[in-house]
Motif scaffolding. Structure first.
Motif, PDB file in Angstrom:
ATOM      1  N   GLU A   1       0.959  -1.254  -0.071  1.00  0.00           N
ATOM      2  CA  GLU A   1       0.082   0.284   0.130  1.00  0.00           C
ATOM      3  C   GLU A   1       0.713   1.192  -0.095  1.00  0.00           C
ATOM      4  O   GLU A   1       0.577   2.109  -0.491  1.00  0.00           O
ATOM      5  N   GLY A   2       2.396   1.200   1.064  1.00  0.00           N
ATOM      6  CA  GLY A   2       2.967   2.448   0.958  1.00  0.00           C
ATOM      7  C   GLY A   2       3.629   2.995  -0.590  1.00  0.00           C
ATOM      8  O   GLY A   2       3.124   3.562  -0.611  1.00  0.00           O
ATOM      9  N   ILE A   3       3.815   1.448  -1.200  1.00  0.00           N
ATOM     10  CA  ILE A   3       3.986   2.004  -2.434  1.00  0.00           C
ATOM     11  C   ILE A   3       3.252   1.891  -3.504  1.00  0.00           C
ATOM     12  O   ILE A   3       3.439   2.705  -4.551  1.00  0.00           O
ATOM     13  N   ALA A   4       2.157   1.709  -3.233  1.00  0.00           N
ATOM     14  CA  ALA A   4       1.103   2.027  -4.182  1.00  0.00           C
ATOM     15  C   ALA A   4       0.821   3.268  -4.378  1.00  0.00           C
ATOM     16  O   ALA A   4       0.617   4.367  -5.728  1.00  0.00           O
TER      17      ALA A   4
ATOM     18  N   VAL B   1      11.558   2.598  -5.481  1.00  0.00           N
ATOM     19  CA  VAL B   1      11.076   2.975  -4.545  1.00  0.00           C
ATOM     20  C   VAL B   1      10.420   1.203  -3.748  1.00  0.00           C
ATOM     21  O   VAL B   1       9.824   0.202  -4.459  1.00  0.00           O
ATOM     22  N   GLY B   2      11.469   1.305  -2.557  1.00  0.00           N
ATOM     23  CA  GLY B   2      11.427   0.878  -1.828  1.00  0.00           C
ATOM     24  C   GLY B   2      11.143   0.430  -1.051  1.00  0.00           C
ATOM     25  O   GLY B   2      11.637   1.783  -0.267  1.00  0.00           O
TER      26      GLY B   2
ATOM     27  N   ALA C   1       1.816   9.116  -6.488  1.00  0.00           N
ATOM     28  CA  ALA C   1       1.885  10.600  -6.077  1.00  0.00           C
ATOM     29  C   ALA C   1       3.106  11.042  -6.653  1.00  0.00           C
ATOM     30  O   ALA C   1       2.986  12.205  -7.649  1.00  0.00           O
ATOM     31  N   ARG C   2       3.521  10.016  -7.787  1.00  0.00           N
ATOM     32  CA  ARG C   2       4.692  10.361  -8.745  1.00  0.00           C
ATOM     33  C   ARG C   2       4.389  10.438 -10.354  1.00  0.00           C
ATOM     34  O   ARG C   2       5.205  10.358 -10.930  1.00  0.00           O
TER      35      ARG C   2
END
Ligand code: FCA
Length: 323
Positions: free
Chosen positions: A139-142, A247-248, A147-148
């Motif tokens: 979820e954090g990565i998504a 984004v890791g 955002a990008r």
């Protein structure tokens, strides 16, 4: 009647003698060099100080060293140990050896299993809720992909995999499932199996995945711990893929993540779902101490939670996690 009284008196004496014995507890970990395990040990030391028992810390990188360590604990008159074994399939061997040596045992982080892969019920366990924490990673990565404003079709996801360890599989599958739920194409997920759960092996695994999939413009990476994701981030850097295209998000939040998040310039290591070394190190030791001294039997299974930590909120997350 007399005989019963005598028997009772003898039992009381035995109990008193037992209670007077100094408590000694082993804390055995598979990868002593990893900051997470260093933290667990540090919190276990804290418990030893608070409760007044002796802590014996032993690194057990393989089955042979693990079996020797258990025998060694018995020889030093320890009454029990907490263990994160080098291979969860050694579960039956741990159970047998503990019973033979009259030692109580609690597992931490990696749940021990029998020959058919079933958790060993007689060994109380404290681990993380792997799938839920993995979902937090995804979820954090998504959210960051959105955002990008990246087009998901152009993003490759490296899943640094160590599927022989159930918690590792749960964590990374949770991450992938959350990505998919956010619309990430399943075909863009690339498995990169690592031979051991450290940065070097993750680096090698990720390097192969990157070489074979040069078509992607951007990358994201997940793995069972911070070391796995750091390996992928370093491999990407080696190919010129830096913070603006990677984004890791790891799992752990110990020193490895802290160092990375405090570098002056951001890297591809975007964040980590912080988990509680304090609970895993301190509480398992206290639970074992209470069990040994007859103050209470540990819960059969405790699954702990995590919180997503990034450069933006790290101080706050550490405070909330009490670390
Ligand atoms: C496993 C991993 C460690 C840590 C722990 C909680 O043992 O190998 O890195 O994440 O679970």
């Amino acid at each position: 009647m007399k005989r019963t009284l005598l028997a009772t008196a003898t039992l009381c004496l035995m109990a008193a003698a037992h209670a007077a014995e100094p408590v000694k507890i082993g804390f055995l970990v598979k990868q002593a060099e990893e900051p997470w395990f260093q933290d667990e040990w540090r919190y276990a030391e804290q418990a030893a100080k608070d409760k007044g028992f002796t802590l014996v810390k032993i690194g057990v990188p393989n089955g042979e060293k693990m079996m020797a360590a258990i025998d060694n604990l018995a020889a030093q008159k320890a009454q029990g140990f907490v263990i994160c074994a080098p291979d969860v399939k050694l579960g039956k061997a741990v159970e047998r050896s503990a019973a033979r040596n009259n030692l109580k045992v609690i597992s931490v982080d990696d749940r021990l299993v029998d020959g058919s892969g079933k958790p060993i019920a007689s060994i109380p366990h404290m681990g993380i809720s792997g799938y839920a924490i993995g979902k937090q990673v995804g979820e954090g990565i998504a959210a960051e992909i959105k955002a990008r404003k990246w087009n998901m079709a152009d993003v490759g996801a490296i899943r640094v995999a160590y599927d022989q360890l159930p918690t590792a599989k749960e964590r990374t599958m949770g991450a992938v499932d959350a990505l998919k739920a956010a619309g990430f194409p399943a075909a863009n997920v690339i498995d990169a199996p690592q031979a051991k759960t450290d940065t070097e092996n993750a680096f090698n695994a990720a390097n192969i995945a990157l070489t074979k999939n040069a078509r992607f413009k951007h990358w994201v990476a997940v793995g069972l711990n911070d070391e796995a994701v750091l390996g992928a981030v370093r491999a990407a850097e080696g190919r010129g893929i830096k913070a603006d295209n990677m984004v890791g998000v790891g799992i752990g939040g110990a020193k490895a993540a802290e160092n990375e998040l405090n570098k002056p310039a951001p890297t591809g290591f975007f964040g980590s779902v912080m988990i509680s070394a304090k609970e895993h190190g301190y509480q398992t030791s206290v639970n074992l101490y209470n069990w040994i001294t007859g103050k209470g039997v540990p819960p059969a299974e405790v699954l702990t939670k995590g919180m997503l930590m990034t450069r933006a909120n790290q101080a706050d997350v550490r405070k909330q996690m009490g670390q």
